[in-house]
Design a protein around this motif. Structure first.
Motif, PDB file in Angstrom:
ATOM      1  N   ILE A 158       0.856  -1.184   0.000  1.00 53.21           N
ATOM      2  CA  ILE A 158       0.000   0.000   0.000  1.00 53.21           C
ATOM      3  C   ILE A 158       0.890   1.231   0.000  1.00 53.21           C
ATOM      4  CG2 ILE A 158      -1.935   1.164   1.110  1.00 53.21           C
ATOM      5  CD1 ILE A 158      -2.647  -1.431   2.484  1.00 53.21           C
ATOM      6  N   ALA A 159       1.155   1.714  -1.212  1.00 52.18           N
ATOM      7  CA  ALA A 159       2.075   2.845  -1.360  1.00 52.18           C
ATOM      8  C   ALA A 159       1.551   4.093  -0.660  1.00 52.18           C
ATOM      9  CB  ALA A 159       2.311   3.133  -2.842  1.00 52.18           C
ATOM     10  N   THR A 160       0.225   4.283  -0.671  1.00 53.54           N
ATOM     11  CA  THR A 160      -0.357   5.491  -0.080  1.00 53.54           C
ATOM     12  C   THR A 160      -0.313   5.488   1.445  1.00 53.54           C
ATOM     13  OG1 THR A 160      -2.544   4.448  -0.244  1.00 53.54           O
ATOM     14  CG2 THR A 160      -1.889   5.931  -2.034  1.00 53.54           C
ATOM     15  N   ASN A 161       0.050   4.363   2.043  1.00 52.74           N
ATOM     16  CA  ASN A 161       0.186   4.294   3.503  1.00 52.74           C
ATOM     17  C   ASN A 161       1.640   4.033   3.875  1.00 52.74           C
ATOM     18  OD1 ASN A 161      -0.800   4.406   6.156  1.00 52.74           O
ATOM     19  ND2 ASN A 161      -1.025   2.171   6.256  1.00 52.74           N
ATOM     20  N   GLY A 162       2.532   4.794   3.230  1.00 53.81           N
ATOM     21  CA  GLY A 162       3.958   4.692   3.550  1.00 53.81           C
ATOM     22  C   GLY A 162       4.599   3.406   3.092  1.00 53.81           C
ATOM     23  N   GLY A 163       4.046   2.795   2.052  1.00 50.29           N
ATOM     24  CA  GLY A 163       4.618   1.545   1.553  1.00 50.29           C
ATOM     25  C   GLY A 163       4.345   0.348   2.452  1.00 50.29           C
ATOM     26  N   GLU A 164       3.249   0.394   3.190  1.00 57.27           N
ATOM     27  CA  GLU A 164       2.893  -0.715   4.076  1.00 57.27           C
ATOM     28  C   GLU A 164       2.821  -2.027   3.285  1.00 57.27           C
ATOM     29  OE1 GLU A 164      -0.707  -2.159   7.096  1.00 57.27           O
ATOM     30  OE2 GLU A 164      -0.989  -0.444   5.754  1.00 57.27           O
ATOM     31  N   VAL A 165       3.374  -3.072   3.859  1.00 56.93           N
ATOM     32  CA  VAL A 165       3.385  -4.388   3.222  1.00 56.93           C
ATOM     33  C   VAL A 165       2.523  -5.340   4.044  1.00 56.93           C
ATOM     34  CG1 VAL A 165       4.771  -6.362   2.510  1.00 56.93           C
ATOM     35  CG2 VAL A 165       5.673  -4.030   2.236  1.00 56.93           C
ATOM     36  N   ILE A 166       1.532  -5.930   3.394  1.00 56.21           N
ATOM     37  CA  ILE A 166       0.668  -6.907   4.066  1.00 56.21           C
ATOM     38  C   ILE A 166       0.845  -8.248   3.375  1.00 56.21           C
ATOM     39  CG2 ILE A 166      -1.700  -7.565   4.627  1.00 56.21           C
ATOM     40  CD1 ILE A 166      -2.441  -4.649   4.730  1.00 56.21           C
ATOM     41  N   ARG A 167       1.398  -9.189   4.104  1.00 49.52           N
ATOM     42  CA  ARG A 167       1.578 -10.537   3.571  1.00 49.52           C
ATOM     43  C   ARG A 167       0.328 -11.363   3.889  1.00 49.52           C
ATOM     44  NH1 ARG A 167       6.632 -10.838   1.796  1.00 49.52           N
ATOM     45  NH2 ARG A 167       8.140  -9.338   2.667  1.00 49.52           N
ATOM     46  N   ALA A 168      -0.078 -12.163   2.957  1.00 45.96           N
ATOM     47  CA  ALA A 168      -1.332 -12.903   3.108  1.00 45.96           C
ATOM     48  C   ALA A 168      -1.239 -13.921   4.237  1.00 45.96           C
ATOM     49  CB  ALA A 168      -1.690 -13.611   1.807  1.00 45.96           C
ATOM     50  N   HIS A 169      -2.192 -13.853   5.147  1.00 47.15           N
ATOM     51  CA  HIS A 169      -2.351 -14.856   6.197  1.00 47.15           C
ATOM     52  C   HIS A 169      -2.626 -16.213   5.553  1.00 47.15           C
ATOM     53  CE1 HIS A 169      -4.219 -16.939   9.612  1.00 47.15           C
ATOM     54  NE2 HIS A 169      -3.804 -15.969  10.406  1.00 47.15           N
ATOM     55  N   GLU A 170      -2.226 -17.263   6.215  1.00 48.04           N
ATOM     56  CA  GLU A 170      -2.405 -18.604   5.627  1.00 48.04           C
ATOM     57  C   GLU A 170      -3.871 -18.956   5.399  1.00 48.04           C
ATOM     58  OE1 GLU A 170      -2.427 -21.483   9.574  1.00 48.04           O
ATOM     59  OE2 GLU A 170      -0.489 -21.021   8.628  1.00 48.04           O
ATOM     60  N   ASN A 171      -4.791 -18.278   6.082  1.00 47.67           N
ATOM     61  CA  ASN A 171      -6.214 -18.565   5.919  1.00 47.67           C
ATOM     62  C   ASN A 171      -6.920 -17.622   4.944  1.00 47.67           C
ATOM     63  OD1 ASN A 171      -6.132 -20.672   7.807  1.00 47.67           O
ATOM     64  ND2 ASN A 171      -6.358 -19.237   9.501  1.00 47.67           N
ATOM     65  N   PHE A 172      -6.180 -16.716   4.348  1.00 49.65           N
ATOM     66  CA  PHE A 172      -6.783 -15.807   3.372  1.00 49.65           C
ATOM     67  C   PHE A 172      -7.188 -16.564   2.116  1.00 49.65           C
ATOM     68  CE2 PHE A 172      -5.817 -13.220  -0.490  1.00 49.65           C
ATOM     69  CZ  PHE A 172      -6.897 -12.355  -0.405  1.00 49.65           C
ATOM     70  N   ARG A 173      -8.405 -16.306   1.641  1.00 53.13           N
ATOM     71  CA  ARG A 173      -8.900 -16.883   0.394  1.00 53.13           C
ATOM     72  C   ARG A 173      -9.621 -15.796  -0.396  1.00 53.13           C
ATOM     73  NH1 ARG A 173      -6.221 -20.093   2.752  1.00 53.13           N
ATOM     74  NH2 ARG A 173      -6.679 -22.286   3.216  1.00 53.13           N
ATOM     75  N   PHE A 174      -9.534 -15.868  -1.727  1.00 50.63           N
ATOM     76  CA  PHE A 174     -10.155 -14.873  -2.607  1.00 50.63           C
ATOM     77  C   PHE A 174     -11.241 -15.567  -3.418  1.00 50.63           C
ATOM     78  CE2 PHE A 174     -10.969 -12.110  -6.062  1.00 50.63           C
ATOM     79  CZ  PHE A 174     -10.471 -10.848  -5.764  1.00 50.63           C
ATOM     80  N   ILE A 175     -12.485 -15.079  -3.269  1.00 49.87           N
ATOM     81  CA  ILE A 175     -13.621 -15.626  -4.003  1.00 49.87           C
ATOM     82  C   ILE A 175     -14.307 -14.488  -4.747  1.00 49.87           C
ATOM     83  CG2 ILE A 175     -15.867 -16.777  -3.810  1.00 49.87           C
ATOM     84  CD1 ILE A 175     -14.829 -18.189  -1.320  1.00 49.87           C
ATOM     85  N   ALA A 176     -14.647 -14.727  -6.008  1.00 49.10           N
ATOM     86  CA  ALA A 176     -15.358 -13.732  -6.813  1.00 49.10           C
ATOM     87  C   ALA A 176     -16.634 -14.350  -7.366  1.00 49.10           C
ATOM     88  CB  ALA A 176     -14.474 -13.246  -7.961  1.00 49.10           C
ATOM     89  N   THR A 177     -17.619 -13.502  -7.608  1.00 52.40           N
ATOM     90  CA  THR A 177     -18.839 -13.955  -8.265  1.00 52.40           C
ATOM     91  C   THR A 177     -19.134 -13.039  -9.448  1.00 52.40           C
ATOM     92  OG1 THR A 177     -20.460 -12.585  -7.053  1.00 52.40           O
ATOM     93  CG2 THR A 177     -19.738 -14.626  -6.003  1.00 52.40           C
ATOM     94  N   GLY A 178     -19.808 -13.582 -10.453  1.00 52.23           N
ATOM     95  CA  GLY A 178     -20.151 -12.782 -11.627  1.00 52.23           C
ATOM     96  C   GLY A 178     -21.253 -13.435 -12.434  1.00 52.23           C
ATOM     97  N   ASN A 179     -21.926 -12.637 -13.249  1.00 52.92           N
ATOM     98  CA  ASN A 179     -22.981 -13.162 -14.113  1.00 52.92           C
ATOM     99  C   ASN A 179     -22.436 -13.743 -15.407  1.00 52.92           C
ATOM    100  OD1 ASN A 179     -24.851 -10.415 -12.957  1.00 52.92           O
ATOM    101  ND2 ASN A 179     -25.383 -12.536 -12.512  1.00 52.92           N
ATOM    102  N   SER A 180     -21.148 -13.535 -15.663  1.00 51.19           N
ATOM    103  CA  SER A 180     -20.534 -14.074 -16.873  1.00 51.19           C
ATOM    104  C   SER A 180     -19.382 -14.984 -16.491  1.00 51.19           C
ATOM    105  CB  SER A 180     -20.027 -12.934 -17.767  1.00 51.19           C
ATOM    106  OG  SER A 180     -18.856 -12.360 -17.207  1.00 51.19           O
ATOM    107  N   LEU A 181     -18.780 -15.576 -17.502  1.00 52.49           N
ATOM    108  CA  LEU A 181     -17.599 -16.414 -17.285  1.00 52.49           C
ATOM    109  C   LEU A 181     -16.314 -15.619 -17.512  1.00 52.49           C
ATOM    110  CD1 LEU A 181     -18.888 -19.638 -19.039  1.00 52.49           C
ATOM    111  CD2 LEU A 181     -18.388 -19.394 -16.603  1.00 52.49           C
ATOM    112  N   GLY A 182     -16.444 -14.296 -17.477  1.00 50.10           N
ATOM    113  CA  GLY A 182     -15.280 -13.434 -17.658  1.00 50.10           C
ATOM    114  C   GLY A 182     -15.105 -12.954 -19.082  1.00 50.10           C
TER     115      GLY A 182
END
Length: 321
Positions: A158-182
């Protein structure tokens, strides 16, 4: 340390007929305010549940993309899975003006002092929550480019917060939904759906979510409205499926529909039919409040005719419910 520390029997927590030895892992802390509420009436489908549990167990640097028509249940599924696993969620519904900073965080004036408020993606990565980006294909594809590194397991900077670095926690997951297949909306049913970058979509496992099968919706309606006669529930589902076929283009007709009946609307119809059981035509009155009031006049007439054809003489009987 926030850990998945609770062995859970899939048969028990998801109420599915699977071997008792099939186990998944959740969290013992059930008091986190970001854990969704359990909907006791929700019915899980074996195939989609298998897909999401496999992803949650080992994402292998992938995201998970649920695609399907509106009302098919693609958004409710991850919330109800998370509710039963006590897995906290951060979520956001996308729109055409969404910017990547909305996901990371922005500086805001709080009680007269400028503070950096982390966005849902940053919180999810830091705390190990599920991050759900709903309607992702309504976002400007250029704003999604910043997610490439995150989906590949790199830290969020996050450059706007002084270059803060957030490393993903082992339990982080990314899920997306959509009406199309992309690949954009080829049906013309969804205004504002964009074609997503093929390199971006390559970072996702894609699961198509169809409308529930008849037996699943019968089970849902039985839980929701047990006092409604079984024959009425069956006919409601028949009407819903005919409407859906016209909506998605399953039949060639003079009046294609631009509105459909979700499972949510189906349940509303069933419940309101009981509420208005003393009306001259409870089925019609409840259907109007549940769906038809939002339809164009010619489509309203077409849907009413579908219902009349399915229900026959029961359509006008006061005591049908």
């Amino acid at each position: 340390m926030f850990k998945r520390d609770q062995a859970l029997a899939v048969r028990t927590i998801f109420n599915l007929d699977v071997p008792v030895e099939v186990i998944t892992t959740g969290f013992s802390d059930t008091n986190n305010p970001h854990v969704p509420k359990i909907n006791e009436g929700y019915i899980f489908r074996r195939e989609t549940l298998r897909d999401i549990l496999s992803f949650l167990d080992d994402p292998d640097e992938d995201g998970l993309f649920f695609a399907g028509h509106y009302g098919a249940g693609k958004t409710t599924l991850p919330y109800q899975v998370a509710a039963r696993l006590s897995w906290p969620i951060q979520s956001l519904t996308a729109h055409s003006r969404l910017e990547f900073d909305d996901l990371m965080g922005t500086w805001k004036l709080v009680n007269g002092v400028m503070e950096f408020l982390h966005g849902p993606l940053a919180i999810a990565m830091r705390e190990g929550h599920l991050f759900i980006l709903n309607e992702i294909d309504r976002t400007d594809p250029g704003q999604l480019a910043g997610l490439h590194d995150v989906l590949e397991g790199h830290p969020l900077v996050i450059a706007t917060n002084g270059g803060e670095v957030i490393r993903a926690h082992e339990n982080f997951r990314f899920i997306a939904t959509g009406n199309s297949l992309g690949s954009g909306d080829s049906t013309g049913l969804y205004q504002g759906v964009n074609q997503l970058d093929i390199a971006f979509m390559d970072r996702f496992r894609v699961v198509e979510v169809q409308y529930p099968t008849e037996d699943i919706e019968m089970a849902i309606l039985e839980k929701k409205t047990p006092d409604l006669p079984e024959e009425i529930r069956k006919n409601m589902i028949k009407v819903a499926n005919k409407i859906r076929n016209l909506f998605i283009g399953g039949e060639e007709v003079a009046t294609p529909l631009t509105i459909t009946m979700s499972t949510r609307a189906l349940c509303r119809w069933a419940k309101l039919t009981l509420v208005f059981r003393n009306a001259p035509n409870a089925l019609s009155y409840a259907l109007n409040q549940s769906l038809l009031a939002k339809a164009e006049p010619e489509q309203k007439i077409a849907i009413e005719q579908i219902a009349k054809d399915v229900f026959g003489e029961n359509w006008t009987q006061k005591d049908a419910a």
